[in-house]
Design a protein around this motif. Structure first.
Motif, short mmCIF file in Angstrom:
data_model
loop_
_atom_site.label_atom_id
_atom_site.label_comp_id
_atom_site.label_asym_id
_atom_site.label_seq_id
_atom_site.Cartn_x
_atom_site.Cartn_y
_atom_site.Cartn_z
N UNK A 89 6.37 53.89 77.23
CA UNK A 89 7.56 54.46 75.76
C UNK A 89 8.65 54.73 76.61
N UNK A 90 8.69 54.83 78.19
CA UNK A 90 10.00 54.44 79.38
C UNK A 90 10.22 52.89 79.46
N UNK A 91 9.10 52.50 79.75
CA UNK A 91 9.43 50.95 81.17
C UNK A 91 9.84 49.77 80.23
N UNK A 92 11.11 49.22 79.94
CA UNK A 92 11.00 48.10 79.03
C UNK A 92 10.73 47.10 79.10
N UNK A 93 10.16 46.68 79.94
CA UNK A 93 10.24 45.08 80.50
C UNK A 93 8.35 45.24 80.39
N UNK A 94 7.94 44.00 79.76
CA UNK A 94 6.96 43.71 79.37
C UNK A 94 5.55 43.27 80.44
N UNK A 95 6.56 42.78 81.18
CA UNK A 95 5.46 41.70 82.33
C UNK A 95 5.80 43.61 83.44
N UNK A 96 6.44 44.58 83.62
CA UNK A 96 6.54 45.54 84.70
C UNK A 96 5.60 46.14 84.20
N UNK A 97 5.61 46.87 82.40
CA UNK A 97 5.07 47.31 82.05
C UNK A 97 3.28 47.56 82.31
N UNK A 98 3.02 46.35 81.48
CA UNK A 98 1.50 45.57 81.91
C UNK A 98 0.78 46.36 83.28
#
Length: 126
Positions: A89-98
């Motif tokens: 829900x709160x991490x916007x950038x996909x590489x960081x989220x993964x």
């Protein structure tokens, strides 16, 4: 007529279809944690001041060891699911989220395995 926007249809974005299942699993694990926490905390608190020998004697019984293993499994699974929702829900950038989702899974899995190995060591050493 669909409910997706034109942009979402072009991008292939939409619901993953897994939200209700994840919600139910999180609620069931939360309910399971209530008795598991009580059954884990009371024997643990009773042996807290008595030393290593009393702690190993308590957790060398099958019942206490089983409760401890279930507590670690369900507790860290519940924690991983909750942190997964926060990250998604709160991490916007996909590489960081993964990367954070991978770290979340590995970290909680490692803590669960460490707790289970500690209980197994006490159980099988006695």
């Amino acid at each position: 007529m669909g409910f997706k926007t034109d942009y979402a249809r072009v991008q292939g974005l939409g619901t993953a279809g897994d939200g209700a299942h994840h919600w139910w699993l999180h609620r069931i694990s939360a309910i399971a944690m209530i008795p598991l926490t009580l059954l884990f905390i009371f024997p643990f608190a009773r042996t807290l001041d008595t030393g290593y020998e009393a702690m190993t004697a308590t957790y060398s019984t099958f019942g206490h060891a089983l409760v401890a293993v279930l507590f670690f499994l369900v507790g860290f699974w519940h924690l991983a699911m909750g942190l997964q929702v926060v990250i998604e829900d709160y991490v916007p950038h996909k590489p960081t989220r993964v990367a954070l989702l991978l770290c979340n899974t590995l970290f909680n899995g490692a803590l669960a395995v460490a707790g289970i190995l500690a209980v197994a060591t006490i159980l099988f050493r006695a």
